[in-house]
Enzyme design. Structure first.
Site, PDB file in Angstrom:
ATOM      1  N   TYR A 107       4.524   5.291  15.148  1.00  0.00           N
ATOM      2  CA  TYR A 107       3.196   4.679  15.033  1.00  0.00           C
ATOM      3  C   TYR A 107       2.115   5.616  15.557  1.00  0.00           C
ATOM      4  O   TYR A 107       1.099   5.853  14.893  1.00  0.00           O
ATOM      5  CB  TYR A 107       3.171   3.364  15.809  1.00  0.00           C
ATOM      6  N   VAL A 113       0.809  -1.224   0.000  1.00  0.00           N
ATOM      7  CA  VAL A 113       0.000   0.000   0.000  1.00  0.00           C
ATOM      8  C   VAL A 113       0.841   1.271   0.000  1.00  0.00           C
ATOM      9  O   VAL A 113       0.316   2.362  -0.254  1.00  0.00           O
ATOM     10  CB  VAL A 113      -0.993   0.023   1.185  1.00  0.00           C
TER      11      VAL A 113
END
Length: 281
Positions: free
Chosen positions: A164, A69
């Site tokens: 993250y 992706v």
């Protein structure tokens, strides 16, 4: 009786396991045709075999595609491949990583920051971009785009994972803006904010270390981690027409974790958990 997603065409990224796999199963049960995407061909093959075993009589079309992706051309090709199905109706941008070398501001390597954001942010952007183009290309008057964020985008993480956490905050901001920009076209954008889940990876990491386990479980008023199926049920709702007036929403599925003020002592906590936590602290 028709399913809640009868006749819809969906793409789910990160579909070979966890939330993605459980969502694929639910979507197929509810009548959707699903293109499962993941970066691992063997993992996709295993997941597809499991689905065929669980749903032997399903009339839903379920296929797989390998896709990184973080590469726009691959995302574009994946989404445009649904032109032969009649175009996209739903996309669940779920693929993401949390790297073991992700740490605090002083310790996180730049390459880990870039890798995390390329997958977790750019990957979601590419999915949203080409989903909109597909919906327009097929003159769709409604579409549902769901992006996986995290509770750490709302409350931060006590365990350093800066790349993250920042990437998931970006997913929330991206989702909200797209929800406003495309609302008049009938395209809904919502985010899913899961809490830590009961996965084989987590259980292996916790092992038999009771204080370590208690240190994590203490954050949950329910006294347990969530399950992937509980996240998938939320995604199913957001994808369905039942959520037709839900747009720009950060759906938090965390068992109340982000609403809890946790201390080592507390009347609602069981004594064995408290004792284990004291050992951990």
């Amino acid at each position: 009786m028709p399913g809640r997603l009868e006749g819809k065409n969906a793409i789910i990224t990160g579909a070979a396991g966890g939330i993605g796999l459980e969502t694929t199963i639910l979507f197929a049960q509810e009548g959707a045709n699903v293109l499962m995407s993941d970066i691992s061909a063997p993992a996709l093959a295993t997941a597809l075999a499991k689905i065929k075993q669980l749903l032997p009589d399903s009339k839903a079309r379920v296929e797989t595609v390998v896709c990184d992706v973080s590469k726009e051309a691959q995302v574009q090709n994946m989404i445009e491949s649904l032109d032969s199905w009649g175009g996209l109706d739903i996309i669940f941008n779920n693929a993401g990583i949390m790297h073991a070398r992700d740490d605090d501001a002083t310790q996180t390597p730049e390459e880990i920051w870039d890798l995390t954001h390329n997958i977790n942010v750019k990957g979601v952007w590419f999915g949203c971009k080409h989903a909109v183009l597909s919906l327009r290309r097929h003159s769709k008057t409604k579409g549902s785009i769901i992006n996986t964020a995290s509770v750490v985008a709302l409350v931060g993480s006590a365990t350093p994972q800066l790349a993250y956490t920042a990437s998931k905050g970006a997913v929330l901001a991206l989702t909200r803006e797209l929800a406003i920009v495309h609302a008049r076209e009938g395209f809904r954008f919502n985010s899913l904010c899961p809490a830590p889940l009961n996965t084989p990876l987590l259980q292996d990491w916790l092992g038999d270390d009771k204080p370590k386990r208690a240190r994590r479980e203490i954050h949950f008023p329910t006294g347990r981690f969530g399950e992937a199926i509980e996240q998938a049920q939320a995604v199913l709702f957001l994808a369905s027409d039942e959520a037709s007036f839900v747009n720009g929403h950060d759906m938090v599925v965390d068992g109340g974790m982000t609403k809890a003020y946790v201390t080592p002592e507390g009347p609602s906590l069981r004594a064995p958990v408290n004792n284990a936590l004291k050992e951990a602290l």
